[in-house]
Design a protein around this motif. Sequence first.
Motif, PDB file in Angstrom:
ATOM      1  N   ASP A   1       0.812  -1.217   0.000  1.00 14.65           N
ATOM      2  CA  ASP A   1       0.000   0.000   0.000  1.00 14.65           C
ATOM      3  C   ASP A   1       0.846   1.269   0.000  1.00 14.65           C
TER       4      ASP A   1
ATOM      5  N   GLU B   1      -0.783   4.494  -1.590  1.00 18.37           N
ATOM      6  CA  GLU B   1      -1.836   5.035  -0.721  1.00 18.37           C
ATOM      7  C   GLU B   1      -1.244   5.725   0.509  1.00 18.37           C
ATOM      8  N   LYS B   2      -0.186   5.144   1.061  1.00 18.17           N
ATOM      9  CA  LYS B   2       0.458   5.747   2.232  1.00 18.17           C
ATOM     10  C   LYS B   2       1.099   7.089   1.880  1.00 18.17           C
TER      11      LYS B   2
ATOM     12  N   ILE C   1       0.059   9.133  -0.522  1.00 14.81           N
ATOM     13  CA  ILE C   1      -1.052  10.069  -0.712  1.00 14.81           C
ATOM     14  C   ILE C   1      -1.572  10.530   0.642  1.00 14.81           C
ATOM     15  N   GLU C   2      -1.731   9.595   1.541  1.00 14.97           N
ATOM     16  CA  GLU C   2      -2.210   9.920   2.882  1.00 14.97           C
ATOM     17  C   GLU C   2      -1.260  10.904   3.569  1.00 14.97           C
ATOM     18  N   PHE C   3       0.036  10.654   3.483  1.00 15.33           N
ATOM     19  CA  PHE C   3       1.035  11.550   4.086  1.00 15.33           C
ATOM     20  C   PHE C   3       0.975  12.937   3.456  1.00 15.33           C
TER      21      PHE C   3
ATOM     22  N   GLU D   1      -1.518  14.402   1.949  1.00 15.36           N
ATOM     23  CA  GLU D   1      -2.754  15.093   2.335  1.00 15.36           C
ATOM     24  C   GLU D   1      -2.731  15.533   3.795  1.00 15.36           C
ATOM     25  N   GLU D   2      -2.257  14.677   4.687  1.00 20.28           N
ATOM     26  CA  GLU D   2      -2.237  15.008   6.115  1.00 20.28           C
ATOM     27  C   GLU D   2      -1.303  16.171   6.438  1.00 20.28           C
TER      28      GLU D   2
END
Length: 103
Positions: A75, A78-79, A81-83, A85-86
């Motif tokens: 993943d 996805e990780k 992208i998550e980082f 965005e956060e």
Amino acid sequence: MTINEFLNFLEKNLISYNIFIEKATEYQLEKNKKRTPKKRWEEKKVNRAINEMWKSSMQVAYEKVKTEIGIPRYDGYEKWIEFIEENDFLEAINDSITELEFE
């Protein structure tokens, strides 16, 4: 996420991507005008230089994220992208690009 995936993601999601390309184009065209007529670059070479400017500028951002989360085996995309965005990463890059000046 590979560097190419990262660049593609930024190109699709950065509001200021076109601003970067416009600034880099102006810079390269101005630089090309200063060359003697025989040494002026063709459009293709100017475009390659613009793309290299983009890649090298975003390489720093890529390395920053890579240092923080690495390249997860599962993943990973996805990780990343998550980082991004956060941490309001896109906003920070957008701000940097709007203030950017090439010399």
